[in-house]
Scaffold this active site. Structure first.
Site, short mmCIF file in Angstrom:
data_model
loop_
_atom_site.label_atom_id
_atom_site.label_comp_id
_atom_site.label_asym_id
_atom_site.label_seq_id
_atom_site.Cartn_x
_atom_site.Cartn_y
_atom_site.Cartn_z
N VAL A 99 0.67 -1.39 -18.09
CA VAL A 99 -0.27 -2.54 -17.76
C VAL A 99 -1.75 -2.11 -18.09
O VAL A 99 -2.40 -2.83 -18.01
CB VAL A 99 0.02 -3.12 -16.59
CG1 VAL A 99 1.18 -3.84 -16.18
CG2 VAL A 99 -0.38 -1.99 -15.18
N ASN A 121 2.88 -7.79 -10.78
CA ASN A 121 3.47 -7.06 -9.78
C ASN A 121 3.18 -5.58 -9.88
O ASN A 121 3.12 -4.93 -8.89
CB ASN A 121 4.86 -7.31 -9.54
CG ASN A 121 5.71 -6.23 -8.92
OD1 ASN A 121 5.45 -6.19 -7.51
ND2 ASN A 121 6.55 -5.26 -9.52
N TYR A 134 -5.71 3.06 -1.91
CA TYR A 134 -4.78 1.82 -2.20
C TYR A 134 -5.38 0.49 -1.67
O TYR A 134 -5.41 -0.56 -2.19
CB TYR A 134 -3.55 2.31 -1.68
CG TYR A 134 -2.35 1.02 -1.67
CD1 TYR A 134 -1.74 0.91 -3.02
CD2 TYR A 134 -1.81 0.22 -0.58
CE1 TYR A 134 -0.78 -0.05 -3.33
CE2 TYR A 134 -0.83 -0.62 -0.88
CZ TYR A 134 -0.36 -0.88 -2.11
OH TYR A 134 0.62 -1.80 -2.53
#
Length: 267
Positions: free
Chosen positions: A66, A92, A161
């Site tokens: 991605v 995702n 994150y």
């Protein structure tokens, strides 16, 4: 036929070889959609696609990193050529690297930024280009991005994150506004999954133990459950069903939204 029926829809699921992505691909297929799994895990991705095909679904696989624009271009073309269209994207694919703020590794942080933020942004870019009027698919559609409960709570050792998943939330809302204002016919939403005991989820539990925050993975999981009003961890099906809803006609007037699927943890 129900409002949750996705018969005739064509979906691309990134990171669909395993974990949440596999569950989402399975749920979309069960709702009637044709599905293309995109992943860097080529062998596992083909195996997952093969299992779903054996169950009667139309499912294919395409290699997709991605972070690489050329991969996105090829994956969208393959989806359209193989499935006969493209009107659902599930962004995702993502990674999580655990680190206390005092121990952040800039290279690991940049890797998360590249996959979780740049990867999501490129997915939006190429979905819009394909789905909008006069695009290569051209029939509008729905995009669901994967944010996280980490974007809504302060849990130790996941600052990087959490930052990337907060960015996914903002990308979602701006993209939804652009798609609406420019007449693309594409709805854009995100979900905030709670902790699910996938390989990635349990690695997090082990990592926070290694960081000295908990005595054992069981203690880490217990702390998360204690913060969750529903009193349990999430399940893959919880997340997959939410994705099917947001892609369906039942969500036809929902765009620019973030749906918590976290058992109340982030309230």
């Amino acid at each position: 036929m129900t409002k949750f029926d996705l018969t005739g829809r064509k979906a691309l699921v990134t990171g669909g070889a395993r974990g949440l992505g596999e569950g989402m691909a399975q749920a979309l297929a069960a709702a009637g959609a044709s599905v293309m799994i995109g992943d860097v895990l080529t062998s596992l991705g083909r195996d997952t696609a093969g299992k779903l095909t054996a169950d009667g679904a139309k499912v294919g696989f395409v290699k997709l990193d991605v972070t690489q624009e050329a991969d996105w271009e090829a994956a969208v073309k393959t989806t359209i050529d193989t499935l006969g269209g493209f009107d659902i994207l599930i962004n995702n694919a993502g990674i999580e690297v655990t680190a206390l703020v005092s121990e952040i590794d800039p290279d690991q942080l940049r890797k998360m930024l590249d996959v979780n933020i740049v990867g999501t942004a490129l997915g939006l870019k190429h979905a819009f280009r394909a789905m909008r009027p006069n695009g290569s698919a051209g029939k509008g559609g729905a995009v669901v991005n994967l944010s996280s409960v980490a974007a809504t709570i302060a849990f130790p050792a996941i600052a990087g994150y959490s930052a990337t998943k907060s960015a996914v939330d903002r990308l979602t809302r701006v993209a939804a506004m652009e798609a609406g204002k420019l007449g693309y016919g594409v709805r854009v939403n995100c979900i905030y999954p709670g902790l699910v005991p996938t390989e990635m989820g349990m690695k997090l539990a082990a990592d926070v133990v290694a960081a000295g925050l908990f005595s054992s993975p069981e203690a880490a999981v217990g702390a998360i459950i204690e913060q969750t009003p529903s009193g349990r961890l999430g399940e893959v099906a919880d997340m997959a069903d939410a994705v099917v809803f947001l892609c369906s006609d039942a969500a036809r007037f929902i765009t620019g939204a973030g749906l918590p699927v976290d058992g109340g943890m982030g309230m």
